[in-house]
Scaffold this active site. Structure first.
Site, mmCIF file in Angstrom:
data_model
loop_
_atom_site.group_PDB
_atom_site.id
_atom_site.type_symbol
_atom_site.label_atom_id
_atom_site.label_comp_id
_atom_site.label_asym_id
_atom_site.label_seq_id
_atom_site.Cartn_x
_atom_site.Cartn_y
_atom_site.Cartn_z
ATOM 1 N N CYS A 50 0.828 -1.210 0.000
ATOM 2 C CA CYS A 50 0.000 0.000 0.000
ATOM 3 C C CYS A 50 0.860 1.257 0.000
ATOM 4 C CB CYS A 50 -0.928 0.001 1.206
ATOM 5 S SG CYS A 50 -2.093 -1.380 1.229
ATOM 6 N N ARG A 126 -7.888 -4.103 -3.294
ATOM 7 C CA ARG A 126 -7.384 -2.943 -4.030
ATOM 8 C C ARG A 126 -8.357 -2.635 -5.176
ATOM 9 N NH1 ARG A 126 -2.494 -2.493 -1.700
ATOM 10 N NH2 ARG A 126 -1.584 -4.458 -0.964
#
Length: 250
Positions: A50, A126
């Site tokens: 991330c 995601r």
């Protein structure tokens, strides 16, 4: 259907979200400014993949802005976590994150958008929603938790969608480097026999058949901008950011 996961072509669900930039009303906040927005979710703050994604989005922020597109992140972390994570990224990697991140500790927003992982109700996948200036969802992308996104491809998608809208054309695979028609854009097919016959006789477009015709209406600047995204994605970085940051910290 109320409560169902939104689909491409539908209006983005109306909601008020809490971010580290304050409360934002979606999609009206962006629609009122005539802007597109890209909402992207990530599993958790203070995680390696991330972090690499947020740095990539931040370093391409001006590219999105030039396209008239704002960015907004989302995870089930708190506002305080978002703030501290952004501070960590700027201090240790030297990149400022300029866009807001939605704090969704109860998973309400993620659940509404279908962004929770099947095996973990406490982590978002995601996901990517590309929403146009009318508030309509134009693209939805989903990536697994272990795979980071290619941000330059998201830029290429936005560029292609906006260009297709303005020129009334469809965009082929791998544009602007398609293996059949190069940087050409596809002309919508005729809807009657007379139109099909007239198209083949007119010679106005390049055609493989009446249903497969194209031209090259995009400007050189538009084509080269899209190619720049592809080149950047393929190029090896001249210097890794962690090396620069390590030098700065020491």
């Amino acid at each position: 259907m109320p409560g169902s996961i939104p689909l491409i072509g539908e209006r983005f669900p109306e909601m008020e979200v809490t971010t580290d930039h304050g409360v934002i009303k979606l999609p009206d906040h962006y629609v009122s400014q005539g802007k597109w927005f890209v909402l992207f979710s990530h599993p958790a703050d203070f995680t390696p993949v991330c972090t690499t994604e947020f740095v990539s989005f931040a370093r391409r922020y001006e590219d999105f802005q030039r396209l008239g597109v704002d960015l907004i992140g989302l995870s089930v972390d708190s506002v305080f976590s978002h703030i501290k994570w952004k501070e960590w990224i700027e201090r240790h990697i030297g990149v400022r994150i300029p866009f807001p991140i939605i704090a969704d500790p109860q998973g309400t927003v993620a659940r509404r958008l279908g962004l929770l992982h099947a095996e973990s109700a406490t982590h978002t996948v995601r996901g990517v929603f590309i929403v146009d200036a009318r508030g309509v969802i134009r693209t939805m992308l989903y990536y697994p938790m272990e795979l980071g996104r290619l941000v330059d491809e998201i830029l290429r998608i936005v560029k292609a969608l906006k260009l297709g809208d303005s020129l009334k054309r469809a965009v082929p695979a791998d544009w602007p480097n398609n293996e059949i028609i190069g940087e050409g854009l596809i002309v919508p097919p005729p809807t009657t026999e007379d139109q099909a016959r007239a198209r083949m006789e007119s010679g106005q477009y390049r055609c493989l058949d009446w249903w497969f015709c194209w031209d090259t209406p995009a400007s050189r600047d538009d084509v080269e901008e899209a190619r720049r995204y592809l080149r950047r994605a393929a190029e090896k970085p001249a210097k890794l950011l962690y090396e620069e940051a390590r030098t700065h910290l020491h």
